[in-house]
Scaffold this motif. Structure first.
Motif, PDB file in Angstrom:
ATOM      1  N   UNK A 144      22.209  42.890  48.645  1.00 16.05           N
ATOM      2  CA  UNK A 144      23.427  42.319  48.059  1.00 16.05           C
ATOM      3  C   UNK A 144      24.322  41.833  49.183  1.00 16.05           C
ATOM      4  N   UNK A 145      24.905  40.655  48.979  1.00 18.42           N
ATOM      5  CA  UNK A 145      25.749  40.057  50.023  1.00 18.42           C
ATOM      6  C   UNK A 145      26.816  39.206  49.359  1.00 18.42           C
ATOM      7  N   UNK A 146      27.891  38.942  50.110  1.00 20.31           N
ATOM      8  CA  UNK A 146      28.974  38.136  49.554  1.00 20.31           C
ATOM      9  C   UNK A 146      28.529  36.689  49.383  1.00 20.31           C
ATOM     10  N   UNK A 147      28.959  36.078  48.283  1.00 18.68           N
ATOM     11  CA  UNK A 147      28.707  34.658  48.055  1.00 18.68           C
ATOM     12  C   UNK A 147      29.482  33.845  49.103  1.00 18.68           C
ATOM     13  N   UNK A 148      28.811  32.839  49.675  1.00 18.46           N
ATOM     14  CA  UNK A 148      29.434  32.031  50.734  1.00 18.46           C
ATOM     15  C   UNK A 148      30.542  31.130  50.202  1.00 18.46           C
ATOM     16  N   UNK A 149      30.531  30.891  48.912  1.00 20.76           N
ATOM     17  CA  UNK A 149      31.526  29.999  48.309  1.00 20.76           C
ATOM     18  C   UNK A 149      32.111  30.729  47.088  1.00 20.76           C
ATOM     19  N   UNK A 179      33.860  32.578  43.941  1.00 17.57           N
ATOM     20  CA  UNK A 179      34.719  32.225  42.807  1.00 17.57           C
ATOM     21  C   UNK A 179      35.909  33.167  42.721  1.00 17.57           C
ATOM     22  N   UNK A 180      35.820  34.276  43.418  1.00 23.44           N
ATOM     23  CA  UNK A 180      36.902  35.268  43.444  1.00 23.44           C
ATOM     24  C   UNK A 180      36.658  36.140  44.669  1.00 23.44           C
ATOM     25  N   UNK A 181      37.687  36.818  45.184  1.00 25.16           N
ATOM     26  CA  UNK A 181      37.428  37.754  46.279  1.00 25.16           C
ATOM     27  C   UNK A 181      36.433  38.816  45.813  1.00 25.16           C
ATOM     28  N   UNK A 182      35.453  39.100  46.648  1.00 22.69           N
ATOM     29  CA  UNK A 182      34.455  40.103  46.293  1.00 22.69           C
ATOM     30  C   UNK A 182      33.238  39.557  45.561  1.00 22.69           C
ATOM     31  N   UNK A 183      33.211  38.251  45.253  1.00 23.47           N
ATOM     32  CA  UNK A 183      32.062  37.649  44.560  1.00 23.47           C
ATOM     33  C   UNK A 183      30.781  37.996  45.331  1.00 23.47           C
ATOM     34  N   UNK A 184      29.908  38.727  44.676  1.00 26.29           N
ATOM     35  CA  UNK A 184      28.723  39.301  45.325  1.00 26.29           C
ATOM     36  C   UNK A 184      27.459  38.829  44.624  1.00 26.29           C
ATOM     37  N   UNK A 185      26.426  38.562  45.408  1.00 27.58           N
ATOM     38  CA  UNK A 185      25.115  38.193  44.877  1.00 27.58           C
ATOM     39  C   UNK A 185      24.153  39.345  45.119  1.00 27.58           C
ATOM     40  N   UNK A 245      25.097  37.562  39.780  1.00 28.46           N
ATOM     41  CA  UNK A 245      26.451  37.396  40.311  1.00 28.46           C
ATOM     42  C   UNK A 245      27.320  38.547  39.817  1.00 28.46           C
ATOM     43  N   UNK A 246      28.078  39.162  40.719  1.00 21.83           N
ATOM     44  CA  UNK A 246      29.169  40.057  40.314  1.00 21.83           C
ATOM     45  C   UNK A 246      30.454  39.320  40.690  1.00 21.83           C
ATOM     46  N   UNK A 247      31.190  38.882  39.675  1.00 19.12           N
ATOM     47  CA  UNK A 247      32.395  38.076  39.906  1.00 19.12           C
ATOM     48  C   UNK A 247      33.609  38.887  39.456  1.00 19.12           C
ATOM     49  N   UNK A 248      34.371  39.408  40.409  1.00 22.05           N
ATOM     50  CA  UNK A 248      35.560  40.176  40.025  1.00 22.05           C
ATOM     51  C   UNK A 248      36.553  39.307  39.247  1.00 22.05           C
ATOM     52  N   UNK A 249      37.217  39.918  38.270  1.00 22.64           N
ATOM     53  CA  UNK A 249      38.194  39.209  37.458  1.00 22.64           C
ATOM     54  C   UNK A 249      39.523  39.956  37.469  1.00 22.64           C
ATOM     55  N   UNK A 250      40.579  39.186  37.337  1.00 22.41           N
ATOM     56  CA  UNK A 250      41.934  39.719  37.458  1.00 22.41           C
ATOM     57  C   UNK A 250      42.739  39.259  36.251  1.00 22.41           C
ATOM     58  N   UNK A 251      43.580  40.128  35.741  1.00 23.19           N
ATOM     59  CA  UNK A 251      44.439  39.736  34.620  1.00 23.19           C
ATOM     60  C   UNK A 251      45.137  38.426  34.963  1.00 23.19           C
ATOM     61  N   UNK A 252      45.026  37.452  34.068  1.00 16.72           N
ATOM     62  CA  UNK A 252      45.734  36.185  34.246  1.00 16.72           C
ATOM     63  C   UNK A 252      45.146  35.284  35.308  1.00 16.72           C
ATOM     64  N   UNK A 253      43.863  35.480  35.681  1.00 20.68           N
ATOM     65  CA  UNK A 253      43.290  34.657  36.766  1.00 20.68           C
ATOM     66  C   UNK A 253      42.917  33.241  36.299  1.00 20.68           C
ATOM     67  N   UNK A 254      43.041  32.968  35.020  1.00 20.51           N
ATOM     68  CA  UNK A 254      42.773  31.612  34.532  1.00 20.51           C
ATOM     69  C   UNK A 254      41.297  31.325  34.304  1.00 20.51           C
ATOM     70  N   UNK A 255      40.446  32.305  34.576  1.00 18.98           N
ATOM     71  CA  UNK A 255      39.010  32.110  34.352  1.00 18.98           C
ATOM     72  C   UNK A 255      38.672  32.218  32.872  1.00 18.98           C
ATOM     73  N   UNK A 256      37.387  32.024  32.577  1.00 22.83           N
ATOM     74  CA  UNK A 256      36.930  32.021  31.188  1.00 22.83           C
ATOM     75  C   UNK A 256      35.892  33.128  31.003  1.00 22.83           C
ATOM     76  N   UNK A 257      35.647  33.517  29.751  1.00 17.56           N
ATOM     77  CA  UNK A 257      34.583  34.495  29.495  1.00 17.56           C
ATOM     78  C   UNK A 257      33.213  33.830  29.559  1.00 17.56           C
ATOM     79  N   UNK A 258      32.184  34.627  29.515  1.00 20.22           N
ATOM     80  CA  UNK A 258      30.815  34.105  29.594  1.00 20.22           C
ATOM     81  C   UNK A 258      30.501  33.196  28.402  1.00 20.22           C
ATOM     82  N   UNK A 259      31.251  33.330  27.308  1.00 20.25           N
ATOM     83  CA  UNK A 259      31.064  32.444  26.144  1.00 20.25           C
ATOM     84  C   UNK A 259      31.297  30.976  26.494  1.00 20.25           C
TER      85      UNK A 259
END
Ligand code: 5GP
Ligand code: ZN
Length: 143
Positions: free
Chosen positions: A28-33, A35-41, A102-116
């Motif tokens: 497991x390693x950090x994604x080079x680009x 989507x959020x701090x901590x985005x891990x592959x 992908x493990x993509x950390x999410x934060x309240x109000x980050x403006x992202x969307x759900x997997x739907x």
């Protein structure tokens, strides 16, 4: 190992990466680009293109790593939640053809969307069509 695969070359140590976890089967390693701090592959060390190509034991070790790492990644960046997902195949947006979660950390109000939000228009399916699909899947699992 596939010579022209970026993730195989990371597994092999030929290309540097910010490795956060390693065991006999998984890296497991950090994604080079990110989507959020901590985005891990999280990848199997063996080269497989998609989940259907991963043998059962590989699937178990991959899920075990995702399962143990997800709360650790969330806590490391003080996230409120995370999306844990695979782009499984080119039509689903997979760009690197070495299976990776992908493990993509999410934060309240980050403006992202759900997997739907990842799929196209919702299909209109009748009750009969849903029954037929469920039967096809259940029958195939039993085989
Ligand atoms: P995919 O679309 O295939 O699911 O995602 C591939 C991910 O790999 C992308 O999020 C991209 O930023 C990441 N990535 C591509 N090349 C590299 C690389 O060389 N190193 C690292 N750490 N991440 C990469
Ligand atoms: Zn590979």
């Amino acid at each position: 190992m596939s010579e022209d695969c970026i993730f195989c070359r990371i597994v092999d140590g030929e290309i540097p990466a910010r490795v956060v976890y390693e065991d006999a089967d998984v890296l497991a390693f950090l994604d080079a680009n990110p989507l959020a701090p901590g985005h891990t592959l999280v990848v199997p060390k063996a080269h497989h293109e998609t989940l259907r190509d991963v043998p059962p034991a590989g699937g178990e070790s991959l899920f075990a790593a995702l399962h143990s790492l997800t709360p650790v990644v969330e806590d490391a960046v003080d996230a409120d939640a995370s999306n844990v997902a695979f782009n499984n195949g080119e039509a689903a947006g997979q760009e690197v053809p070495h299976v990776h979660g992908h493990i993509i950390p999410r934060f309240d109000g980050d403006g992202g969307r759900p997997v739907h939000a990842v799929a196209g228009d919702r299909p209109e399916l009748s009750e009969d069509e849903l029954d037929a699909i469920a039967d096809d899947i259940a029958d195939a699992v039993d085989e």
